[in-house]
Scaffold this active site. Structure first.
Site, PDB file in Angstrom:
ATOM      1  N   THR A   1       0.870  -1.177   0.000  1.00 57.36           N
ATOM      2  CA  THR A   1       0.000   0.000   0.000  1.00 57.36           C
ATOM      3  C   THR A   1       0.897   1.213   0.000  1.00 57.36           C
ATOM      4  O   THR A   1       1.953   1.174   0.615  1.00 57.36           O
ATOM      5  CB  THR A   1      -0.848   0.012   1.301  1.00 57.36           C
ATOM      6  OG1 THR A   1      -1.760  -1.070   1.251  1.00 57.36           O
ATOM      7  CG2 THR A   1      -1.596   1.311   1.500  1.00 57.36           C
TER       8      THR A   1
ATOM      9  N   ARG B   1     -13.865  -8.101  -0.593  1.00 58.17           N
ATOM     10  CA  ARG B   1     -13.020  -7.917   0.603  1.00 58.17           C
ATOM     11  C   ARG B   1     -12.457  -6.484   0.658  1.00 58.17           C
ATOM     12  O   ARG B   1     -11.951  -5.966  -0.307  1.00 58.17           O
ATOM     13  CB  ARG B   1     -11.857  -8.908   0.546  1.00 58.17           C
ATOM     14  CG  ARG B   1     -10.869  -8.808   1.726  1.00 58.17           C
ATOM     15  CD  ARG B   1      -9.690  -7.934   1.409  1.00 58.17           C
ATOM     16  NE  ARG B   1      -8.719  -7.897   2.513  1.00 58.17           N
ATOM     17  CZ  ARG B   1      -7.703  -7.062   2.583  1.00 58.17           C
ATOM     18  NH1 ARG B   1      -7.491  -6.182   1.628  1.00 58.17           N
ATOM     19  NH2 ARG B   1      -6.880  -7.084   3.601  1.00 58.17           N
TER      20      ARG B   1
ATOM     21  N   ASP C   1      -7.829  -2.376   5.509  1.00 55.75           N
ATOM     22  CA  ASP C   1      -7.790  -1.182   6.356  1.00 55.75           C
ATOM     23  C   ASP C   1      -7.638   0.111   5.562  1.00 55.75           C
ATOM     24  O   ASP C   1      -7.983   1.192   6.054  1.00 55.75           O
ATOM     25  CB  ASP C   1      -6.598  -1.287   7.314  1.00 55.75           C
ATOM     26  CG  ASP C   1      -5.272  -1.427   6.546  1.00 55.75           C
ATOM     27  OD1 ASP C   1      -5.225  -2.251   5.609  1.00 55.75           O
ATOM     28  OD2 ASP C   1      -4.307  -0.717   6.865  1.00 55.75           O
TER      29      ASP C   1
ATOM     30  N   THR D   1       0.421  -0.096   6.731  1.00 54.34           N
ATOM     31  CA  THR D   1       0.462  -1.012   5.598  1.00 54.34           C
ATOM     32  C   THR D   1       0.636  -2.415   6.179  1.00 54.34           C
ATOM     33  O   THR D   1       1.094  -2.579   7.302  1.00 54.34           O
ATOM     34  CB  THR D   1       1.605  -0.663   4.613  1.00 54.34           C
ATOM     35  OG1 THR D   1       1.630  -1.640   3.563  1.00 54.34           O
ATOM     36  CG2 THR D   1       2.955  -0.620   5.275  1.00 54.34           C
ATOM     37  N   GLY D   2       0.224  -3.411   5.409  1.00 54.21           N
ATOM     38  CA  GLY D   2       0.315  -4.783   5.892  1.00 54.21           C
ATOM     39  C   GLY D   2      -1.050  -5.425   5.942  1.00 54.21           C
ATOM     40  O   GLY D   2      -1.985  -4.998   5.256  1.00 54.21           O
TER      41      GLY D   2
HETATM   42  N1  ASP Z   1      -3.248  -2.946   3.989  1.00 56.45           N
HETATM   43  C1  ASP Z   1      -3.564  -3.435   2.666  1.00 56.45           C
HETATM   44  C2  ASP Z   1      -4.819  -4.254   2.731  1.00 56.45           C
HETATM   45  O1  ASP Z   1      -4.978  -4.996   3.671  1.00 56.45           O
HETATM   46  C3  ASP Z   1      -2.497  -4.234   2.052  1.00 56.45           C
HETATM   47  C4  ASP Z   1      -1.070  -3.878   2.369  1.00 56.45           C
HETATM   48  O2  ASP Z   1      -0.766  -2.786   2.768  1.00 56.45           O
HETATM   49  O3  ASP Z   1      -0.176  -4.719   2.236  1.00 56.45           O
HETATM   50  O4  ASP Z   1      -5.581  -4.211   1.800  1.00 56.45           O
END
Ligand code: ASP
Length: 340
Positions: free
Chosen positions: A199, A227, A230, A250-251
Site C-alpha cells: 500500500t 473484501r 484497512d 500497511t500490511g
Molecule cells: N493494507 C492493505 C490491505 O490490507 C495491504 C497492504 O498494505 O499490504 O488491503
C-alpha cells in the site's frame, strides 16, 4: 531501476543521516524555507510519491494537496499493489481502496472502486463534494464518472495477468507476509509471493504546520470479491489529528482494522509518546492480540507528530519508508521491528 545491491552500495557512499537505519539518501531540488514541511510514506515506492508531494510543499502548498499528488504518482505507475496495474481479486477484477484526511478532520474514502485511475482523487471529491465520508463499489464508480473521472478499460496489466494466471493454477489463498518490496521486482509465485500486498500511505506536514494524509491500494492480491482491508478506513489505514499527529498503516489489513491501527498510534502520541514509540506501542498491542499467530503476518505503521518528528515500526523485518524533510533531503529508512 537500480538493483538492491547497487542501491545499498551507493547509499554507503552518501554519508547517511542518523534517524532510523538509512538505506538511501538523495538531495531534493532546493526550496524556500519550509518550516516543518515533511513527507513520509511507506515502502521504497514512497521515494517517488514523496517527490510528487514535495513539489507541492516546496511551493508553499497545502499538506492535503501534497498528500493527494504524492500517491497519485504511485497510482499511475504499474505497481503490483496500487492503482489499476495492481493484482486483481479472485474473479480477476482489480478493485481499489483509498482514503484521504486533512487537518480539520475532513475525510473521504472509496472502496472496491473499479476502472478509475486515481481513487485517491475520488476519495477527495467524496470529502469535498458530498455529505458523506465513504462510497463503495458501483456507487463510488457512478460518483466518479459523474465527477468527470474517465472510466478506464477493464483490463489487467501484463504483470497482473501473468500473476493471476499463475494463481489460478492453485486458487489457494494463503497470504504471505510482505518481507520487502524489492525495487523493480515483479509479483512472483502463486499468490504473488512476498509482494502480493502493499500500500502507499503518505503523511505530509506543510510549511504552516498543517497535517494531512492519504492511503491507496489494490489490496491483497487475489482477495475474495468484496473484501476490504484497512486502507479505505479512516482510523485504521489512516488517521490525522492536527493537534497531535498523523499515522498510517500497511500490511495485513484485517489485523490493522481489529485494533483501529492508525487511530491507536495517534492516541499513543497524544499520551506523549514520540512517533516511533507510538508505532512500536501499537505493534506490541497487536502482537499481544495475535499471540503466536503474529509470526504469520506483517503490519507496519508510520507516524509524524505536530512537532515535525517522524517514525515507524513494523511487526516483522523488511519494512522501509521514505522521508523528505525541510533539509531538502530524501532518505529511505529501514524500520525497526518487533519479532526476530
Ligand atoms: N493494507 C492493505 C490491505 O490490507 C495491504 C497492504 O498494505 O499490504 O488491503
Amino acid at each position: 531501476m537500480p538493483t538492491r545491491r547497487k542501491f545499498l552500495t551507493s547509499s554507503a557512499s552518501l554519508g547517511l543521516l542518523a534517524a532510523g537505519r538509512p538505506l538511501e539518501a538523495a538531495s531534493l531540488p532546493p526550496s524556500a524555507p519550509l518550516g516543518k514541511a515533511l513527507v513520509i510514506s511507506t515502502w521504497d515506492t514512497g521515494l517517488a510519491a514523496n517527490l510528487g508531494a514535495w513539489k507541492i510543499l516546496s511551493k508553499g502548498g497545502h499538506a492535503l494537496d501534497a498528500a493527494e499528488a504524492g500517491v497519485m504518482v504511485t497510482e499511475a505507475s504499474q505497481n503490483c499493489c496500487v492503482g489499476l496495474g495492481g493484482n486483481p481479486d479472485r474473479e480477476g477484477i482489480v478493485t481499489l481502496d483509498a482514503c484521504i484526511m486533512d487537518d480539520q478532520f475532513n475525510c473521504g474514502s472509496v472502496a472496491a472502486l473499479e476502472r478509475i485511475k486515481h481513487p485517491i482523487s475520488v476519495a477527495r471529491r467524496v470529502m469535498e463534494r458530498t455529505p458523506h465520508v465513504m462510497l463503495v463499489g458501483e456507487g463510488a464508480q457512478q460518483f466518479a464518472v459523474a465527477q468527470g473521472f474517465p472510466l478506464e478499460p477493464q483490463k489487467l496489466s501484463p504483470d497482473a495477468e501473468k500473476a493471476y494466471r499463475e494463481w489460478l493454477k492453485t486458487s489457494a489463498y494463503q497470504p504471505i507476509i510482505n518481507v520487502e518490496n524489492t525495487r523493480g521486482s515483479k509479483p512472483t509465485g502463486p499468490v504473488g509471493g512476498a509482494n502480493n500486498h502493499d500500500t502507499i500511505a503518505l503523511l505530509a506536514q506543510d510549511g504552516q504546520g498543517r497535517l494531512s494524509g492519504s492511503c491507496t491500494t489494490s489490496g491483497m492480491g487475489f482477495k475474495m470479491r468484496g473484501r476490504l482491508g484497512d486502507s479505505p478506513l479512516i482510523g485504521s489505514g489512516l488517521f490525522v489529528d492536527n493537534a497531535v499527529g498523523a499515522a498510517a498503516a500497511t500490511g495485513q489489513g484485517e489485523d490493522v482494522i481489529r485494533m483501529a491501527g492508525a487511530h491507536t498510534v495517534v492516541e499513543f502520541m497524544r499520551q506523549g509518546l514520540s512517533p516511533k514509540a507510538a508505532c512500536e506501542a501499537a505493534i506490541k498491542r497487536l502482537a499481544q492480540i495475535k499471540g503466536s499467530k503474529a509470526h504469520d503476518i506483517q503490519v507496519c505503521f508510520i507516524a509524524v507528530n505536530k512537532q515535525g518528528q517522524h517514525g515507524a515500526y513494523a511487526l516483522q523485518k523488511g519494512f522501509s519508508y521514505a522521508v523528505c524533510d525541510d533539509k531538502n533531503q530524501q532518505q529511505l529508512l529501514q524500520s525497526d521491528y518487533l519479532l526476530t
